[in-house]
Motif scaffolding. Structure first.
Motif, PDB file in Angstrom:
ATOM      1  N   ILE A 194     -33.725 -11.650 -48.835  1.00 33.57           N
ATOM      2  CA  ILE A 194     -33.572 -10.378 -48.427  1.00 33.57           C
ATOM      3  C   ILE A 194     -33.177  -9.814 -47.587  1.00 33.57           C
ATOM      4  N   ALA A 195     -32.697 -11.168 -47.221  1.00 37.09           N
ATOM      5  CA  ALA A 195     -31.959 -10.477 -45.740  1.00 37.09           C
ATOM      6  C   ALA A 195     -30.599 -10.189 -46.538  1.00 37.09           C
ATOM      7  N   GLY A 196     -30.123 -11.112 -47.440  1.00 35.89           N
ATOM      8  CA  GLY A 196     -28.518 -10.920 -48.018  1.00 35.89           C
ATOM      9  C   GLY A 196     -28.262 -12.429 -47.265  1.00 35.89           C
ATOM     10  N   ILE A 197     -29.079 -13.521 -47.048  1.00 34.50           N
ATOM     11  CA  ILE A 197     -29.040 -14.876 -46.898  1.00 34.50           C
ATOM     12  C   ILE A 197     -28.707 -15.586 -48.039  1.00 34.50           C
ATOM     13  N   LYS A 198     -28.324 -16.743 -47.933  1.00 35.55           N
ATOM     14  CA  LYS A 198     -28.794 -17.390 -49.699  1.00 35.55           C
ATOM     15  C   LYS A 198     -28.744 -18.739 -49.202  1.00 35.55           C
ATOM     16  N   THR A 199     -30.207 -19.494 -49.629  1.00 29.44           N
ATOM     17  CA  THR A 199     -30.804 -20.359 -49.417  1.00 29.44           C
ATOM     18  C   THR A 199     -29.533 -22.017 -50.699  1.00 29.44           C
ATOM     19  N   GLY A 200     -29.363 -22.826 -49.322  1.00 33.47           N
ATOM     20  CA  GLY A 200     -28.795 -23.411 -50.451  1.00 33.47           C
ATOM     21  C   GLY A 200     -28.633 -24.865 -50.970  1.00 33.47           C
ATOM     22  N   ARG A 201     -29.874 -25.044 -49.907  1.00 34.56           N
ATOM     23  CA  ARG A 201     -30.807 -26.145 -49.710  1.00 34.56           C
ATOM     24  C   ARG A 201     -32.081 -26.333 -49.173  1.00 34.56           C
ATOM     25  N   ILE A 202     -32.806 -26.753 -49.552  1.00 35.03           N
ATOM     26  CA  ILE A 202     -33.892 -27.774 -48.641  1.00 35.03           C
ATOM     27  C   ILE A 202     -34.628 -28.400 -48.559  1.00 35.03           C
ATOM     28  N   THR A 203     -34.512 -29.078 -47.136  1.00 34.35           N
ATOM     29  CA  THR A 203     -34.458 -31.111 -46.878  1.00 34.35           C
ATOM     30  C   THR A 203     -35.736 -30.991 -46.705  1.00 34.35           C
ATOM     31  N   SER A 204     -36.516 -31.956 -47.219  1.00 36.51           N
ATOM     32  CA  SER A 204     -37.557 -32.331 -46.132  1.00 36.51           C
ATOM     33  C   SER A 204     -37.455 -33.453 -45.575  1.00 36.51           C
ATOM     34  N   ILE A 205     -37.244 -33.810 -44.483  1.00 38.78           N
ATOM     35  CA  ILE A 205     -37.552 -35.205 -44.026  1.00 38.78           C
ATOM     36  C   ILE A 205     -38.406 -36.008 -43.361  1.00 38.78           C
ATOM     37  N   SER A 206     -38.862 -37.008 -42.385  1.00 43.00           N
ATOM     38  CA  SER A 206     -40.207 -37.483 -42.001  1.00 43.00           C
ATOM     39  C   SER A 206     -39.867 -36.864 -39.773  1.00 43.00           C
ATOM     40  N   ASP A 207     -40.403 -37.363 -39.198  1.00 42.89           N
ATOM     41  CA  ASP A 207     -40.761 -37.206 -38.249  1.00 42.89           C
ATOM     42  C   ASP A 207     -40.226 -38.305 -37.726  1.00 42.89           C
ATOM     43  N   ASN A 208     -38.705 -38.079 -37.258  1.00 47.78           N
ATOM     44  CA  ASN A 208     -37.705 -39.516 -37.087  1.00 47.78           C
ATOM     45  C   ASN A 208     -36.566 -39.199 -36.496  1.00 47.78           C
ATOM     46  N   GLY A 209     -36.347 -39.020 -35.380  1.00 44.81           N
ATOM     47  CA  GLY A 209     -34.706 -38.736 -34.989  1.00 44.81           C
ATOM     48  C   GLY A 209     -33.766 -38.682 -35.703  1.00 44.81           C
ATOM     49  N   ASN A 210     -33.629 -40.075 -35.892  1.00 41.97           N
ATOM     50  CA  ASN A 210     -32.405 -39.989 -36.560  1.00 41.97           C
ATOM     51  C   ASN A 210     -32.236 -39.601 -37.428  1.00 41.97           C
ATOM     52  N   GLU A 211     -33.209 -39.516 -38.555  1.00 46.48           N
ATOM     53  CA  GLU A 211     -33.665 -38.899 -40.015  1.00 46.48           C
ATOM     54  C   GLU A 211     -33.417 -37.242 -39.643  1.00 46.48           C
ATOM     55  N   ILE A 212     -33.538 -36.621 -38.335  1.00 51.74           N
ATOM     56  CA  ILE A 212     -33.993 -35.142 -37.837  1.00 51.74           C
ATOM     57  C   ILE A 212     -32.222 -35.270 -38.012  1.00 51.74           C
ATOM     58  N   LYS A 213     -31.350 -35.784 -37.141  1.00 50.00           N
ATOM     59  CA  LYS A 213     -29.694 -36.002 -36.655  1.00 50.00           C
ATOM     60  C   LYS A 213     -28.460 -36.103 -37.959  1.00 50.00           C
ATOM     61  N   ASP A 214     -29.530 -36.372 -38.753  1.00 51.82           N
ATOM     62  CA  ASP A 214     -28.703 -37.194 -39.781  1.00 51.82           C
ATOM     63  C   ASP A 214     -28.385 -35.559 -40.522  1.00 51.82           C
ATOM     64  N   ALA A 215     -29.536 -35.372 -41.236  1.00 56.14           N
ATOM     65  CA  ALA A 215     -29.942 -34.014 -42.306  1.00 56.14           C
ATOM     66  C   ALA A 215     -29.253 -33.194 -41.104  1.00 56.14           C
ATOM     67  N   LEU A 216     -28.635 -32.466 -39.986  1.00 54.12           N
ATOM     68  CA  LEU A 216     -28.651 -31.631 -39.402  1.00 54.12           C
ATOM     69  C   LEU A 216     -26.837 -31.701 -39.597  1.00 54.12           C
ATOM     70  N   ARG A 217     -26.389 -32.883 -39.570  1.00 52.16           N
ATOM     71  CA  ARG A 217     -24.982 -32.608 -39.156  1.00 52.16           C
ATOM     72  C   ARG A 217     -24.852 -32.711 -41.150  1.00 52.16           C
ATOM     73  N   GLN A 218     -25.479 -32.841 -41.665  1.00 53.75           N
ATOM     74  CA  GLN A 218     -25.041 -32.711 -43.446  1.00 53.75           C
ATOM     75  C   GLN A 218     -24.991 -31.353 -43.808  1.00 53.75           C
ATOM     76  N   ALA A 219     -25.902 -30.952 -42.855  1.00 51.82           N
ATOM     77  CA  ALA A 219     -26.366 -28.805 -43.416  1.00 51.82           C
ATOM     78  C   ALA A 219     -25.598 -28.684 -42.628  1.00 51.82           C
ATOM     79  N   GLU A 220     -25.038 -28.281 -41.494  1.00 52.38           N
ATOM     80  CA  GLU A 220     -23.873 -28.417 -41.111  1.00 52.38           C
ATOM     81  C   GLU A 220     -22.617 -27.997 -41.782  1.00 52.38           C
ATOM     82  N   LYS A 221     -22.407 -28.680 -42.495  1.00 48.52           N
ATOM     83  CA  LYS A 221     -21.023 -29.436 -43.284  1.00 48.52           C
ATOM     84  C   LYS A 221     -20.914 -28.739 -44.146  1.00 48.52           C
ATOM     85  N   ARG A 222     -22.303 -27.862 -44.688  1.00 44.31           N
ATOM     86  CA  ARG A 222     -22.215 -27.084 -45.742  1.00 44.31           C
ATOM     87  C   ARG A 222     -22.877 -25.789 -45.720  1.00 44.31           C
ATOM     88  N   ALA A 223     -23.320 -25.762 -44.719  1.00 46.97           N
ATOM     89  CA  ALA A 223     -23.948 -23.842 -44.509  1.00 46.97           C
ATOM     90  C   ALA A 223     -23.874 -23.640 -42.880  1.00 46.97           C
TER      91      ALA A 223
END
Lengths: 416, 416
Positions: free
Chosen positions: A32-61
């Motif tokens: 509605i605000a004019g922002i396209k959601t490119g991907r939704i990722t669900s990850i576990s409560d794990n520091g490395n998983e979170i950092k990995d997901a952030l690294r990948q997401a910031e490449k694309r979004a």
């Protein structure tokens, strides 16, 4: 167009204990605000998983929205991980948040624990987004022209915080307007529909996208989407208008219309009332009709005639016809509708009698066969259809077909 | 433990039009099969996105499950993309699928279109997984010791196909045996339940995990899980047995029992019949009762008395009592149940009258207030409860409370 990704953090989603409803809600509101959601990722409560997901997401979004893991317990590690990710492990107490939490606890007569006090801490490089509905504040980070927003996973807290996030985004970037409109059709299978409107689909402008969304209860929905350059609403409206000559009465409205809400509106327009007589659908049709707020204005009630005695004794179907034609027959469907109309003193009545399955079928009357009746002030119409799903699917489909039968009858009737 | 990732394909998820319920369902069932879900990713109907997600998932996981995008229309590109990804663009007609689709269409009296015929095609390097509930078959690929499974996005079709997928996985890899058992409770809120069974929870062996699964319709489920080292079934059984003295009649069974299936079994045991009289639940309770296969053996039928006239004329509630006490009252609930029992010639009858909302409440009778009646051969019992959800939530909760009321009545009755 700005591109966002959503990252949901939490073991409870990955073991399927919780369905991630946050992402769909966020996606709708980003859209509605004019922002396209490119991907939704669900990850576990794990520091490395979170950092990995952030690294990948910031490449694309351009914008990365994170929910979950901001709470006070030991498995909530999102805040700590974000601090590490942005290289600022130093935590600073956010005084307004601490005051808010302390006040919240005081009103409940509770002391602030150390765990709760830590909720008011935020990484030095972050901007705090207030949480008016809970103790964990949101966090806003910027890095290399990318925006990162962490929000609580509790839906209510996230939803209350989201307008602030959108406002902060609007202060940073210029957002376009996206327009969606979804047409509701019933009675044409997706593949047949696709062939029927093939020419129309091919003629769609390149900047307008089409999606087919099939569903047992609603029928096939057709969604058109585009970036608004000022007149998108009109453009989409005109494109949809061209489908009416092709699809006619198979179109029953636009989202959020449903077969039950549309029949309800038609009945209200006519100042007419409705009754149901259900056998195999066992109350599903009445349930759907009464799911619509305000349905008591036109729905008189219904009879679930699950046994032959109820069909004869309560509804008034002739026992000799059940004997002769069987409970699943045109004659009995017609009588059920006529009797329901009379017994429940309604202007219209719909009836369904069939074999929902998994057992009870025969060569002549297979599982899934249903007879329908639509009684009107002018008489009764009948038709049959066979469904080939499981019991619940057959019940849902049969209730939709009966509602659609009533709808087309009410429309025809209106046009005359 | 083998690690899986789930990839859901579809723009409708990314614009938030659909909540991804498939992933949670798949994660639960992978978990039951002893496979851990490491990540869930939702991406758009875009070939490059799909390939990118596959590339990343196969780096982390052993098994990659994809749902969505297998349908017949132009936006369904998963099959084509998978063919490209695995380097075998050649499509081959899978004759059993084609026969199945043709038969399905023939039974509906419809011709097979070219689009539907193409549903029966599969990439040369894939194994076809039959779809008994729809036209798009599942696809199984193997590459570098990794397994990829594509399933339809329609939940019903995916769920029906999933047991085959698990069997195929079991033929390929050695899965640990995870034992789960889920106890069903009703009537105790999650937080109260957690406090009530705190000692029991603390005494659980370290290798046994407990999950609370609250749900409006089913009540709170308690799931115990462990890796089977030979006697897990017995161990779990004994642990659950210790809850009976604590929770008593709040326990109504084990998954897949439901309130409607358990009441059905109790009625069958007693060789007794049931009728319903519903006002605010509008047929939901009858629908749930008749969702159980074979329910025609004990369910006589029901009356949805949505208007006061139906309550008086068809059911036989005294108009002066509706006038005096209101339709939502103990007196009317009691009469509805008694009249339904008599009119529908049943041994038991349940009634519900209340205010589902969002409107229609008053200071004295707020939205969500419901009165219930349980009529038995020995008389009628009544009770009331107030629900604080939205319309559909209130309807669902009220139908559960009425079924649970009947269940406890049938149990008490059996014990006497």
């Amino acid at each position: 167009m700005y591109k966002a990704e959503i990252i949901t953090v939490g073991d409870e989603i990955l073991i399927g204990q919780i369905v991630d409803t946050n992402s769909a809600w966020i996606a709708v509101n980003l859209n509605i605000a004019g922002i396209k959601t490119g991907r939704i990722t669900s990850i576990s409560d794990n520091g490395n998983e979170i950092k990995d997901a952030l690294r990948q997401a910031e490449k694309r979004a351009d914008i990365i929205l994170i929910t979950g893991g901001l709470g006070p317990t030991s498995d909530d590690i999102t805040k700590k991980t974000l601090a590490e990710y942005f290289g600022s492990a130093k935590m600073i107490v956010h005084q307004p948040t601490l005051d808010f939490i302390r006040d919240r606890f005081a009103r409940r007569g509770m002391e602030l624990s150390e765990l709760n006090r830590r909720q008011a801490e935020a990484p030095e490089c972050s901007v705090v987004i207030p949480n008016r509905n809970g103790t964990a504040p949101g966090l806003w980070f910027e890095k290399d022209r990318k925006i990162f927003v962490a929000m609580p996973g509790v839906p209510d807290e996230m939803m209350k915080m989201f307008p602030d996030v959108i406002n902060m985004l609007k202060n940073k970037i210029l957002l376009p307007q996206i327009v969606h409109r979804t047409m509701m059709t019933f009675g044409i299978p997706e593949s047949v529909l696709a062939e029927t409107i093939e020419d129309w689909e091919k003629s769609l402008p390149a900047n307008i996208s089409l999606a087919y969304l099939p569903n047992i209860e609603t029928g096939v929905k057709l969604r058109l989407s585009t970036v608004d350059s000022g007149n998108a609403h009109e453009v989409i409206e005109k494109l949809f208008d061209r489908l009416f000559p092709v699809l006619g009465n198979s179109i029953y409205g636009y989202e959020p219309d449903s077969l039950e809400s549309v029949t309800g509106k038609l009945l209200l327009q006519k100042n007419a009332t409705l009754a149901t007589a259900e056998s195999c659908t066992g109350g599903k049709t009445a349930h759907r009709i009464t799911s619509v707020p305000g349905s008591s204005a036109y729905f008189r009630g219904g009879i679930v005639a699950y046994s032959n005695e109820i069909k004869t004794d309560l509804l008034g179907v002739r026992p000799e016809d059940i004997e002769k034609y069987g409970a699943v027959s045109e004659t009995v469907a017609a009588q059920m509708a006529k009797c329901a109309r009379k017994k429940l003193n309604a202007d219209y009545a719909i009836s369904i009698t069939g074999i929902a399955g998994p057992d009870g079928g025969s060569a002549e009357k297979p599982v899934g066969l249903c007879w329908f009746g639509i009684a009107t002030p002018c008489g009764v119409k009948t038709f049959s259809q066979r469904f080939v799903m499981d019991r619940l699917g057959n019940i849902a489909a049969a209730s939709s077909v009966s509602l659609n039968g009533l709808r087309t009858e009410l429309c025809d009737n209106t046009e005359n």
